[in-house]
Design an enzyme around this catalytic site. Structure first.
Site, PDB file in Angstrom:
ATOM      1  N   ASN A  94     -16.178  -8.352  -6.445  1.00 55.74           N
ATOM      2  CA  ASN A  94     -15.328  -9.161  -5.578  1.00 55.74           C
ATOM      3  C   ASN A  94     -14.286  -8.575  -5.400  1.00 55.74           C
ATOM      4  O   ASN A  94     -13.562  -7.907  -6.211  1.00 55.74           O
ATOM      5  CB  ASN A  94     -14.922 -10.489  -6.531  1.00 55.74           C
ATOM      6  CG  ASN A  94     -16.023 -11.369  -6.832  1.00 55.74           C
ATOM      7  OD1 ASN A  94     -17.067 -11.389  -5.958  1.00 55.74           O
ATOM      8  ND2 ASN A  94     -16.202 -12.129  -7.957  1.00 55.74           N
ATOM      9  N   GLY A 100     -12.960 -13.210  -3.567  1.00 56.20           N
ATOM     10  CA  GLY A 100     -13.302 -13.870  -4.467  1.00 56.20           C
ATOM     11  C   GLY A 100     -12.649 -13.398  -5.747  1.00 56.20           C
ATOM     12  O   GLY A 100     -13.094 -13.776  -6.780  1.00 56.20           O
ATOM     13  N   HIS A 107     -13.549  -4.326 -10.894  1.00 49.37           N
ATOM     14  CA  HIS A 107     -14.473  -4.615 -11.977  1.00 49.37           C
ATOM     15  C   HIS A 107     -15.843  -4.878 -11.163  1.00 49.37           C
ATOM     16  O   HIS A 107     -15.916  -5.660 -10.146  1.00 49.37           O
ATOM     17  CB  HIS A 107     -14.278  -5.545 -12.895  1.00 49.37           C
ATOM     18  CG  HIS A 107     -13.941  -6.785 -12.494  1.00 49.37           C
ATOM     19  ND1 HIS A 107     -12.580  -7.119 -11.594  1.00 49.37           N
ATOM     20  CD2 HIS A 107     -14.555  -8.078 -12.027  1.00 49.37           C
ATOM     21  CE1 HIS A 107     -12.548  -8.309 -11.401  1.00 49.37           C
ATOM     22  NE2 HIS A 107     -13.749  -8.909 -11.554  1.00 49.37           N
TER      23      HIS A 107
END
Ligand code: 5GP
Ligand code: ZN
Length: 120
Positions: A94, A100, A107
């Site tokens: 994301n 989002g 990550h």
């Protein structure tokens, strides 16, 4: 080479200031289980250096991101993802609010294991 953002939750995990269930660690990369898993296997891979998101990644990060991505098949299998093609896993990264992203330290989610999953 390591930069640390004192307000970043994943920098705190990298520094050991917040505990995590570790999956893998080397000089540049940490992987740990997501605290709210969507799937039987759900871990996150992060560069130890604070990079806010994929939107900040450039040519200088090619080796780091290449290593991060190529760790995924091995770690997914070690964590219990079933073999491809009947098994497999999902990779999600994301990026930004409209993408989002809630934690603004780059990550990659790795999710897998037998269906049904709690989400996704
Ligand atoms: P994002 O929406 O930014 O892609 O996902 C952030 C992920 O980080 C979420 O899946 C969330 O459960 C996970 N997360 C947030 N805080 C912590 C934490 O303190 N420890 C761990 N292990 N995972 C976290
Ligand atoms: Zn950070």
């Amino acid at each position: 080479m390591s930069t640390h953002d004192p307000n970043c939750i994943f920098c705190k995990i990298v520094a050991g200031q917040i505990p995590s269930r570790k999956v893998y660690e080397d000089e540049d990369i940490l992987a740990f289980h997501d605290i709210q898993p969507w799937a039987p296997v759900h871990f996150l891979l992060v560069p130890k250096r604070h990079i806010a998101s994929m939107a900040q990644v450039g040519p200088d990060d090619a080796a780091l991101m290449g290593r991060l991505m190529t760790l995924i098949p091995r770690l997914a299998a070690e964590q219990g993802c079933n073999p491809y093609p009947e098994g497999g896993f999902r990779i999600v990264c994301n990026t930004g609010v409209e993408g989002g992203q809630e934690v603004h330290h780059l990550h990659v989610h790795v999710m897998g294991g037998p269906r049904p999953w709690s989400r996704g």
